[in-house]
Design a protein around this motif. Sequence first.
Motif, short mmCIF file in Angstrom:
data_model
loop_
_atom_site.label_atom_id
_atom_site.label_comp_id
_atom_site.label_asym_id
_atom_site.label_seq_id
_atom_site.Cartn_x
_atom_site.Cartn_y
_atom_site.Cartn_z
N LEU A 1 0.84 -1.21 0.00
CA LEU A 1 0.00 0.00 0.00
C LEU A 1 0.87 1.25 0.00
CD1 LEU A 1 -2.74 1.42 0.22
CD2 LEU A 1 -2.60 1.10 2.71
N THR A 2 1.93 1.23 0.76
CA THR A 2 2.86 2.35 0.79
C THR A 2 3.43 2.62 -0.59
OG1 THR A 2 3.43 1.91 3.11
CG2 THR A 2 4.98 3.24 1.83
N SER A 3 3.81 1.55 -1.29
CA SER A 3 4.34 1.70 -2.65
C SER A 3 3.30 2.27 -3.59
CB SER A 3 4.84 0.35 -3.17
OG SER A 3 5.90 -0.14 -2.37
N GLU A 4 2.05 1.80 -3.47
CA GLU A 4 0.97 2.32 -4.31
C GLU A 4 0.78 3.82 -4.09
OE1 GLU A 4 -1.08 0.96 -6.56
OE2 GLU A 4 -0.46 -1.13 -6.44
N VAL A 5 0.73 4.23 -2.84
CA VAL A 5 0.51 5.64 -2.51
C VAL A 5 1.70 6.49 -2.96
CG1 VAL A 5 0.24 7.29 -0.61
CG2 VAL A 5 -1.06 5.14 -0.61
N GLN A 6 2.89 5.95 -2.78
CA GLN A 6 4.10 6.70 -3.13
C GLN A 6 4.17 7.00 -4.62
OE1 GLN A 6 7.76 4.74 -1.91
NE2 GLN A 6 8.61 6.71 -1.34
N THR A 7 3.67 6.09 -5.44
CA THR A 7 3.73 6.27 -6.89
C THR A 7 2.44 6.84 -7.47
OG1 THR A 7 3.07 3.96 -7.21
CG2 THR A 7 5.43 4.43 -7.15
N ASP A 8 1.47 7.08 -6.61
CA ASP A 8 0.19 7.63 -7.07
C ASP A 8 0.38 9.10 -7.42
OD1 ASP A 8 -2.52 8.58 -7.28
OD2 ASP A 8 -3.15 6.84 -6.10
N ASP A 9 0.05 9.48 -8.66
CA ASP A 9 0.28 10.86 -9.09
C ASP A 9 -0.92 11.78 -8.85
OD1 ASP A 9 -1.47 9.91 -10.97
OD2 ASP A 9 -0.15 10.25 -12.71
N ALA A 10 -1.94 11.27 -8.16
CA ALA A 10 -3.09 12.11 -7.83
C ALA A 10 -2.66 13.18 -6.83
CB ALA A 10 -4.21 11.27 -7.24
N SER A 11 -3.19 14.38 -7.01
CA SER A 11 -2.82 15.47 -6.10
C SER A 11 -3.53 15.35 -4.76
CB SER A 11 -3.15 16.82 -6.73
OG SER A 11 -4.53 16.92 -7.04
N ARG A 12 -4.68 14.68 -4.75
CA ARG A 12 -5.43 14.49 -3.51
C ARG A 12 -5.71 13.00 -3.33
NH1 ARG A 12 -9.57 19.52 -4.40
NH2 ARG A 12 -9.87 18.39 -6.36
N VAL A 13 -5.25 12.47 -2.19
CA VAL A 13 -5.34 11.03 -1.94
C VAL A 13 -5.92 10.81 -0.54
CG1 VAL A 13 -4.03 8.89 -1.62
CG2 VAL A 13 -3.39 10.49 -3.44
N LEU A 14 -6.82 9.85 -0.44
CA LEU A 14 -7.35 9.42 0.86
C LEU A 14 -7.15 7.92 1.00
CD1 LEU A 14 -10.79 11.29 1.08
CD2 LEU A 14 -8.71 11.80 2.37
N VAL A 15 -6.78 7.49 2.19
CA VAL A 15 -6.71 6.06 2.53
C VAL A 15 -7.60 5.86 3.74
CG1 VAL A 15 -5.27 4.17 3.35
CG2 VAL A 15 -4.38 5.74 1.62
N ILE A 16 -8.61 5.02 3.60
CA ILE A 16 -9.52 4.76 4.71
C ILE A 16 -9.68 3.25 4.88
CG2 ILE A 16 -10.81 6.92 4.49
CD1 ILE A 16 -12.96 5.46 2.93
N GLY A 17 -9.89 2.84 6.12
CA GLY A 17 -10.16 1.42 6.33
C GLY A 17 -9.57 0.87 7.61
N ASP A 18 -9.77 -0.43 7.76
CA ASP A 18 -9.23 -1.19 8.88
C ASP A 18 -7.85 -1.69 8.47
OD1 ASP A 18 -8.59 -2.98 10.87
OD2 ASP A 18 -10.24 -4.37 10.46
N LEU A 19 -6.83 -1.01 8.95
CA LEU A 19 -5.46 -1.36 8.57
C LEU A 19 -4.83 -2.35 9.54
CD1 LEU A 19 -4.06 2.10 7.39
CD2 LEU A 19 -5.34 0.37 6.12
#
Length: 296
Positions: free
Chosen positions: A207-225
């Motif tokens: 998940l960290t890798s996905e977020v790190q390479t995500d080029d969206a300017s606004r990102v939310l991560v929600i859930g039971d981690l």
Amino acid sequence: MAAGALLLTGVLLGHRRLPGELGFLVETTLVFAGLGVPLLLLWALRRRSHGGAAAALVPLVAWALVVGPTWVPLDWSAPDAAAGTGSLTVASQNVAAGTGTAGESAATLAATGAQVIGLQELDGTSREEAGAALAASHPHRFTAGTVGLFSQYPIEKATALDLGLGWSRALRAVVDTPSGPVAVYVVHADSARLGAHDNRDRMLSALTSEVQTDDASRVLVIGDLNTVPTDRAFTDLASLLHEPNLSSGGPAVTWPTTLPLLALDHVLGRGVTFTERRSIIAGRSDHLATVARLNL
């Protein structure tokens, strides 16, 4: 007495150096390490030791440095919520499919005014119940494996994510809000127990890798981690995103509902400003739901 204070301080400040399962256990329960301070103070008072009382203040300072910042009320620093469509409310819960109350949970979250709702631990029946409860208010939806995203706004570019697990317990989608697109991840990380958290760790790393390479300017991560904020497996993800404290302050513990002890459920963001966060009971899940408002 001084040795006890020194040991407690060392655990608080040096928990990252603890190896293997000992490190996992200590970091999962680190928030409770502060309970050692009053015990040391009582011991010092019983022995009438001024030096012992002073020594007990050292781990208190260490606890305040490590844990204290996550207890500060968000209300103390949050800006006002933007008017109209400039703000977005999101809600998330592990609905505990076996309870049979996913529909009730979904309706409760919709009643908060959340335009975007993420649900975890969905099975076939609970997916149908939640979908029915949200059919009118949140017509846009995407589900993948055990997670689902329900939105008042259109959903685009939705995709299932296995995050190294081999089957889908996460998704990414773009919600097209009136203030522009927001990339939303809904995640249900694998369970983590002493001696059995490799899958959870693998998912958080992916998940960290996905977020790190995500080029969206606004990102939310929600859930039971399935991780507490002090767990080393959460560190890299937390370094990329911001997680708000509760508006009222105190620990953002969400599990179990009857006596919340651990902060397993999260809302994190990038490119947004959180203005409110609270936890509520929804359905008969063993997890509290998380509701957050943010400015876009």
